[in-house]
Motif scaffolding. Structure first.
Motif, short mmCIF file in Angstrom:
data_model
loop_
_atom_site.label_atom_id
_atom_site.label_comp_id
_atom_site.label_asym_id
_atom_site.label_seq_id
_atom_site.Cartn_x
_atom_site.Cartn_y
_atom_site.Cartn_z
N ARG A 23 11.23 5.53 -7.90
CA ARG A 23 13.55 4.26 -7.25
C ARG A 23 12.85 4.21 -9.12
O ARG A 23 12.30 3.81 -9.82
N LYS A 24 14.19 3.54 -9.39
CA LYS A 24 14.70 3.16 -10.22
C LYS A 24 14.39 2.00 -10.52
O LYS A 24 14.46 1.52 -9.37
N LYS A 25 13.74 1.07 -11.29
CA LYS A 25 13.19 0.25 -11.62
C LYS A 25 14.55 -0.62 -12.49
O LYS A 25 15.00 -0.24 -13.76
N ILE A 26 14.90 -1.87 -12.40
CA ILE A 26 15.81 -2.76 -12.40
C ILE A 26 15.44 -3.82 -12.68
O ILE A 26 14.36 -5.11 -12.25
N SER A 27 15.03 -4.53 -13.98
CA SER A 27 14.40 -5.41 -14.30
C SER A 27 15.27 -6.45 -15.06
O SER A 27 16.83 -6.39 -15.24
N LEU A 28 15.13 -8.11 -14.72
CA LEU A 28 15.82 -9.04 -15.30
C LEU A 28 15.61 -9.31 -16.42
O LEU A 28 14.74 -8.99 -16.97
#
Length: 60
Positions: A23-28
């Motif tokens: 999965r693509k990780k989206i960071s804060l």
């Protein structure tokens, strides 16, 4: 030294397993991450490390 099983069978299971894309990780954003770290450390008085809220170490 004798081996257990033949070398030709090495990697059999991994080769048969279908490839699954990660999965693509989206960071804060860094400001949100810093805000949550501040809240955890100072507002909630949590000790560093992988401690769950119910497993807080007692301060001496």
């Amino acid at each position: 030294m004798p081996t257990h099983g033949s070398i030709t069978k090495a990697g059999k299971v991994r080769g048969q397993t279908p490839k699954v894309e990660g999965r693509k990780k989206i960071s804060l954003s860094s400001s949100l991450r810093n805000k949550s770290n501040f809240k955890k450390r100072f507002t909630l008085h949590r000790t560093p490390g992988q401690n769950k809220p119910g497993q807080r170490k007692r301060k001496r």
